[in-house]
Design an enzyme around this catalytic site. Structure first.
Site, PDB file in Angstrom:
ATOM      1  CE  LYS A  90      40.114  42.699  31.837  1.00  0.00           C
ATOM      2  NZ  LYS A  90      40.930  41.982  32.800  1.00  0.00           N
TER       3      LYS A  90
ATOM      4  CD  GLU B 244      37.921  45.225  33.288  1.00  0.00           C
ATOM      5  OE1 GLU B 244      38.830  45.344  34.132  1.00  0.00           O
ATOM      6  OE2 GLU B 244      37.210  44.214  33.208  1.00  0.00           O
TER       7      GLU B 244
HETATM    8  P1  13P Z   1      36.930  37.854  33.358  1.00  0.00           P
HETATM    9  O1  13P Z   1      37.813  37.485  32.190  1.00  0.00           O
HETATM   10  O2  13P Z   1      36.603  36.693  34.249  1.00  0.00           O
HETATM   11  O3  13P Z   1      35.746  38.666  32.939  1.00  0.00           O
HETATM   12  O4  13P Z   1      37.807  38.792  34.304  1.00  0.00           O
HETATM   13  C1  13P Z   1      38.565  39.772  33.754  1.00  0.00           C
HETATM   14  C2  13P Z   1      38.613  40.932  34.659  1.00  0.00           C
HETATM   15  O5  13P Z   1      39.677  41.371  35.049  1.00  0.00           O
HETATM   16  C3  13P Z   1      37.352  41.567  35.044  1.00  0.00           C
HETATM   17  O6  13P Z   1      37.611  42.803  35.637  1.00  0.00           O
END
Ligand code: 13P
Length: 343
Positions: A220, A178
């Site tokens: 992600k 991510e």
């Molecule tokens: P949000 O969808 O609220 O951005 O959170 C996703 C997430 O896991 C952020 O690390």
């Protein structure tokens, strides 16, 4: 050693019509969310809230392929003594775990941060796997402002993400990679596109150098979108087209799937953007959701810490999960947003 299992798990995380629930808010973040609905953040209330979500049979069996948990939650038991991770697995969903330890300022790079948590990570993974986790999450944060992000800021973060991903795969855990580009700034969508491209190009270079098997990861990313403070907001079609342009330029087709974060978008925007992208298919990978706020905002408001609201809150969660499930197939429509508000 775990190659086949990793591929199978990653594929299941992005199964058609399903996506991930990010319920891994750290103690500080969940307190902020509870403050907003007037609920005290105690261990029991955090448990009650998350148990409510994981017992939402409709959402969990039909639209939630996996749940990202915080360390506390992976160890917690439901009121009847069942481990919360078992509730998730019993619904046919996969328990996952946030393993990063949050961000600190990056020395030498004013305004930029680095995510910590690599030391001892292999040992922690062994315990998490024994506790039932089959995937993990590590979030890197890239902000856009004057003179940032720098190459050092990007590279330090993508390197750490690649190291984390390699450790995960060694321990039989699918890494969610991510690299979040924040939407908090005043930048326009073109700037976001340029930064997202730099970040993802570097990310896949580092994953390659660390020997990470792309069929066993889920990416992600954030969507390519104008900053919240920008006067020039882009349309749904523009966001979808720019995001796909970047992903197609940077993400090899062997990646198991893409599951977006919502990043502060409204619930309906996060769903509309995902739907628009899937309507522009066929795409090289499954493209779905790994939403925190955009899945939990409604159920949190409806629940408000009261046992008598549990059924209505579960309906609100299932509705949001259903709409995002449709968007992951390109079958959502704006009329569905208006129709049938569960709560
Ligand atoms: P949000 O969808 O609220 O951005 O959170 C996703 C997430 O896991 C952020 O690390």
């Amino acid at each position: 050693m775990y190659a086949d299992e990793l591929k199978k798990t990653a594929k299941a995380m992005v199964a058609p019509g399903k996506g991930l629930l990010a319920a891994d808010e750290s103690s500080g973040t969940i307190k902020k969310r509870f403050d907003a609905i007037g609920v005290e953040s105690t261990e029991d209330l955090r448990r009650d809230y998350r148990e409510m979500l994981f017992r939402s049979a409709d959402a969990m069996t039909k639209n939630i392929s996996g749940v990202i948990l915080y360390d506390e939650t992976l160890r917690q038991k439901a009121k009847d003594g069942t481990p919360l991770s078992k509730l998730i697995a019993a619904a046919g969903s996969i328990p996952g775990i946030k393993v990063d330890k949050g961000v600190v300022p990056l020395p030498g790079c004013p305004g930029e941060v680095i995510t910590e948590g690599l030391d001892g990570l292999g040992e922690r993974m062994k315990e998490y796997r024994a506790l039932g986790a089959r995937f993990a999450k590590w979030r890197a944060v890239i902000d856009i402002a004057a003179h940032i992000p720098t190459f050092a800021g990007i590279y330090t973060n993508t390197h750490a993400l690649a190291r984390y991903a390699a450790i995960c795969q060694q321990e039989g855990i699918v890494p969610i990679v991510e690299p979040e580009v924040l939407m908090d700034g005043a930048h326009d969508i073109d700037t976001c596109e340029e930064v997202a491209t730099r970040v993802l190009k570097q990310q896949f270079q580092d994953l390659y150098l660390q020997g990470v098997m792309l069929e066993g990861i889920v990416l992600k990313p954030s969507m390519v979108i104008a900053g919240k403070k920008s006067a020039k907001q882009a349309s749904v079609q523009e966001v979808a087209a720019a995001t796909l342009r970047v992903l197609k330029n940077c993400v090899p087709p062997s990646v198991a799937g893409i599951a977006f974060l919502s990043g502060g978008q409204s619930d309906a925007d996060a769903t509309a953007h995902l739907d628009a992208m899937n309507r522009m298919g066929p795409l090289p990978w499954p493209v779905t959701y790994s939403y925190g706020r955009a899945l939990q905002h409604e159920p949190q408001k409806v629940w408000a810490g009261k046992a008598e609201n549990v059924t209505a809150a579960q309906a609100a969660f299932s509705r949001r999960a259903h709409l995002n499930g449709l968007a992951s197939l390109g079958k959502w429509s704006p009329e569905l947003e208006k129709a049938g508000k569960a709560a």
